[in-house]
Design a protein around this motif. Structure first.
Motif, PDB file in Angstrom:
ATOM      1  N   ASP A 157       0.829  -1.208   0.000  1.00 23.24           N
ATOM      2  CA  ASP A 157       0.000   0.000   0.000  1.00 23.24           C
ATOM      3  C   ASP A 157       0.863   1.258   0.000  1.00 23.24           C
ATOM      4  OD1 ASP A 157      -2.291  -1.510  -0.014  1.00 23.24           O
ATOM      5  OD2 ASP A 157      -2.567  -1.458   2.158  1.00 23.24           O
ATOM      6  N   LEU A 158       1.921   1.236   0.805  1.00 22.28           N
ATOM      7  CA  LEU A 158       2.807   2.401   0.857  1.00 22.28           C
ATOM      8  C   LEU A 158       3.541   2.596  -0.467  1.00 22.28           C
ATOM      9  CD1 LEU A 158       4.262   1.916   4.443  1.00 22.28           C
ATOM     10  CD2 LEU A 158       2.871   3.850   3.686  1.00 22.28           C
ATOM     11  N   THR A 159       3.920   1.505  -1.116  1.00 19.37           N
ATOM     12  CA  THR A 159       4.583   1.604  -2.415  1.00 19.37           C
ATOM     13  C   THR A 159       3.634   2.182  -3.456  1.00 19.37           C
ATOM     14  OG1 THR A 159       6.004  -0.291  -1.890  1.00 19.37           O
ATOM     15  CG2 THR A 159       5.780   0.303  -4.214  1.00 19.37           C
ATOM     16  N   ARG A 160       2.379   1.764  -3.396  1.00 21.68           N
ATOM     17  CA  ARG A 160       1.377   2.311  -4.321  1.00 21.68           C
ATOM     18  C   ARG A 160       1.238   3.819  -4.118  1.00 21.68           C
ATOM     19  NH1 ARG A 160      -2.280  -0.692  -2.989  1.00 21.68           N
ATOM     20  NH2 ARG A 160      -2.195  -2.184  -4.707  1.00 21.68           N
ATOM     21  N   ALA A 186       8.183  10.142 -13.314  1.00 20.33           N
ATOM     22  CA  ALA A 186       7.255   9.206 -13.960  1.00 20.33           C
ATOM     23  C   ALA A 186       7.832   7.794 -13.988  1.00 20.33           C
ATOM     24  CB  ALA A 186       6.936   9.680 -15.376  1.00 20.33           C
ATOM     25  N   ALA A 187       9.136   7.680 -14.217  1.00 19.94           N
ATOM     26  CA  ALA A 187       9.774   6.356 -14.222  1.00 19.94           C
ATOM     27  C   ALA A 187       9.675   5.711 -12.843  1.00 19.94           C
ATOM     28  CB  ALA A 187      11.235   6.485 -14.645  1.00 19.94           C
ATOM     29  N   THR A 188       9.855   6.513 -11.793  1.00 17.81           N
ATOM     30  CA  THR A 188       9.712   5.993 -10.436  1.00 17.81           C
ATOM     31  C   THR A 188       8.275   5.560 -10.181  1.00 17.81           C
ATOM     32  OG1 THR A 188      11.502   7.394  -9.617  1.00 17.81           O
ATOM     33  CG2 THR A 188       9.944   6.558  -7.985  1.00 17.81           C
ATOM     34  N   ALA A 189       7.328   6.371 -10.619  1.00 12.67           N
ATOM     35  CA  ALA A 189       5.918   6.021 -10.442  1.00 12.67           C
ATOM     36  C   ALA A 189       5.584   4.713 -11.157  1.00 12.67           C
ATOM     37  CB  ALA A 189       5.034   7.155 -10.969  1.00 12.67           C
ATOM     38  N   LEU A 190       6.128   4.530 -12.360  1.00  6.37           N
ATOM     39  CA  LEU A 190       5.862   3.309 -13.117  1.00  6.37           C
ATOM     40  C   LEU A 190       6.475   2.099 -12.412  1.00  6.37           C
ATOM     41  CD1 LEU A 190       4.558   2.247 -15.722  1.00  6.37           C
ATOM     42  CD2 LEU A 190       6.789   2.502 -16.822  1.00  6.37           C
ATOM     43  N   ARG A 191       7.658   2.268 -11.847  1.00  8.48           N
ATOM     44  CA  ARG A 191       8.287   1.152 -11.130  1.00  8.48           C
ATOM     45  C   ARG A 191       7.468   0.778  -9.894  1.00  8.48           C
ATOM     46  NH1 ARG A 191      14.552   0.683  -8.940  1.00  8.48           N
ATOM     47  NH2 ARG A 191      14.363  -1.481  -8.241  1.00  8.48           N
ATOM     48  N   CYS A 192       6.960   1.788  -9.187  1.00 12.47           N
ATOM     49  CA  CYS A 192       6.100   1.505  -8.029  1.00 12.47           C
ATOM     50  C   CYS A 192       4.860   0.736  -8.471  1.00 12.47           C
ATOM     51  CB  CYS A 192       5.691   2.811  -7.335  1.00 12.47           C
ATOM     52  SG  CYS A 192       7.024   3.653  -6.452  1.00 12.47           S
ATOM     53  N   ALA A 193       4.255   1.176  -9.570  1.00 13.36           N
ATOM     54  CA  ALA A 193       3.054   0.505 -10.071  1.00 13.36           C
ATOM     55  C   ALA A 193       3.352  -0.940 -10.444  1.00 13.36           C
ATOM     56  CB  ALA A 193       2.507   1.262 -11.280  1.00 13.36           C
TER      57      ALA A 193
END
Length: 407
Positions: A157-160, A186-193
């Motif tokens: 949940d925290l990663t999301r 954005a790259a970090t957000a995509l990796r989290c997703a």
């Protein structure tokens, strides 16, 4: 050492002294090492029962020394039992601490989710600079919680949430004109997703990466990113958003057929779209769809497309102004006016363009996001056409657009 164990050592020392034996002499009688016997007598070591029996016999203690040893042994066993019990109680306390930590992490997850939702909504009505600061602070708090979170649901949940906040950072960086930083976020957000398997967030990030590419005028890259997002889109409003991104990219590439096809598909998808996980920045509303239509169609050369661009821009503005204030995007509303003005200029309607631009050109500097500056610059370029060489309205607008970019 326990008092009873100390009593045995004292009894041993007293009886050896009374017998007039040295440690070496007594050690020889009981077949023990002198150093070991010294540690037993000074209560530094506890002897085994066979040695205690030998000592009792050697000192003619008639069972008194052996009885003292048994009392000490009982005390030693009790102490060991107590030690294990205490250790067990400490483990239980630590398990309780872990449980409480889990509860605190649940609270931390809830706080993080609320912060992300609040920022996503606030982004629509606030300048990007304070939003960048707020999102960074919120993400730093999430990272601190991640460092102590167990590999469990809380961590996912925290990663999301970290991915969502990275998405906010990407938007803020882009609106401040920093495409490279926006791509990094954005790259970090995509990796989290990808880490948590959140396809809705992943498709939203692909749409944002396509937006960044369009900002950088890499329209082929933007088209590829939007289409890549469609490969796993479906949840929320991700599909119409990505299709609208395809339309914008295709329009900039001069592909009129693909632009119209994608816009029609986006409208169909919007009718079937479900709710989004987050509000505001993460939601693709009907107003946003009309806005994308305006921004795509204004790039095409056909007069009918310019007319439709004006209509779409007016629809978007009307929907934002009449709808829930929480869903109103002030930056996009200003951009919709710029898109309408661009279409009016292509149609030779300078007075209508000036009317659309007036609310935009009077915006304070902190509301002049990079998109506005770039699109207003495009208008200034359009006004240099020979068609408007003798127009005083065009001259005034050119001067106003130059002042806007510098402000």
């Amino acid at each position: 050492m326990d008092q009873d164990q100390g009593a045995f050592a004292a009894e041993l020392a007293a009886r050896r002294s009374a017998a007039g034996l040295s440690l070496a002499q007594l050690a020889g009688r009981v077949h023990a090492h002198r150093a070991h016997l010294q540690r037993v007598e000074t209560a530094q070591r506890w002897p085994a029962e066979p040695l205690a029996r030998l000592l009792d016999d050697a000192l003619a203690a008639h069972g008194v020394l052996l009885a003292a040893w048994r009392a000490g042994e009982a005390a030693r066993i009790t102490a060991a039992t107590n030690t294990r019990a205490v250790a067990g109680s400490v483990r239980d306390s630590r398990e309780l601490d872990a449980f409480l930590d889990t509860g605190l992490l649940n609270e931390a997850v809830t706080r993080a989710e609320r912060a992300a939702a609040a920022l996503a909504a606030a982004y629509l009505t606030n300048p990007p600079a304070p939003m960048l600061d707020a999102a960074l602070i919120a993400r730093q708090a999430v990272v601190r919680e991640l460092r102590r979170a167990p590999a469990s649901g809380q961590r996912r949940d925290l990663t999301r949430v970290a991915g969502q906040l990275s998405g906010v950072l990407a938007y803020a960086a882009l609106d401040l004109g920093h495409a490279h930083a926006a791509n990094a976020h954005a790259a970090t957000a995509l990796r989290c997703a990808a880490t948590v398997g959140d396809l809705e967030l992943a498709s939203w990030v692909r749409g944002t990466q396509s937006l960044i590419a369009r900002f950088s005028k890499d329209y082929r890259g933007a088209l590829a990113l939007a289409r890549a997002g469609l490969d796993h889109a479906g949840a929320g409003t991700s599909t119409p958003r990505l299709l609208a991104g395809v339309a914008q990219s295709a329009a900039n590439l001069g592909d009129r057929c693909e632009t119209h096809r994608a816009l029609d598909a986006a409208r169909t998808a919007a009718e079937k779209a479900g709710p989004d996980a987050l509000p505001g920045l993460f939601t693709f509303s009907q107003a946003k769809l009309a806005y994308y239509g305006a921004s795509a169609l204004m790039w095409l050369d056909e007069p009918d497309d310019a007319r439709r661009s004006v209509t779409n821009a007016a629809e978007a503005i009307a929907l934002w102004q009449a709808g829930d204030p929480v869903d109103r995007s002030l930056d996009d509303e200003a951009l919709a006016r710029v898109y309408a003005a661009t279409a009016h200029i292509k149609l030779g309607e300078l007075d209508a363009a000036a009317a659309q631009l007036h609310p935009v050109l009077t915006l304070p500097p902190d509301r002049r996001i990079s998109w506005l500056r770039n699109r207003v610059a495009d208008i200034g370029q359009l006004l240099t056409s020979n068609t408007f060489a003798t127009s005083p309205t065009a001259a005034e607008l050119r001067e106003a657009t130059t002042a806007f970019r510098r402000g």
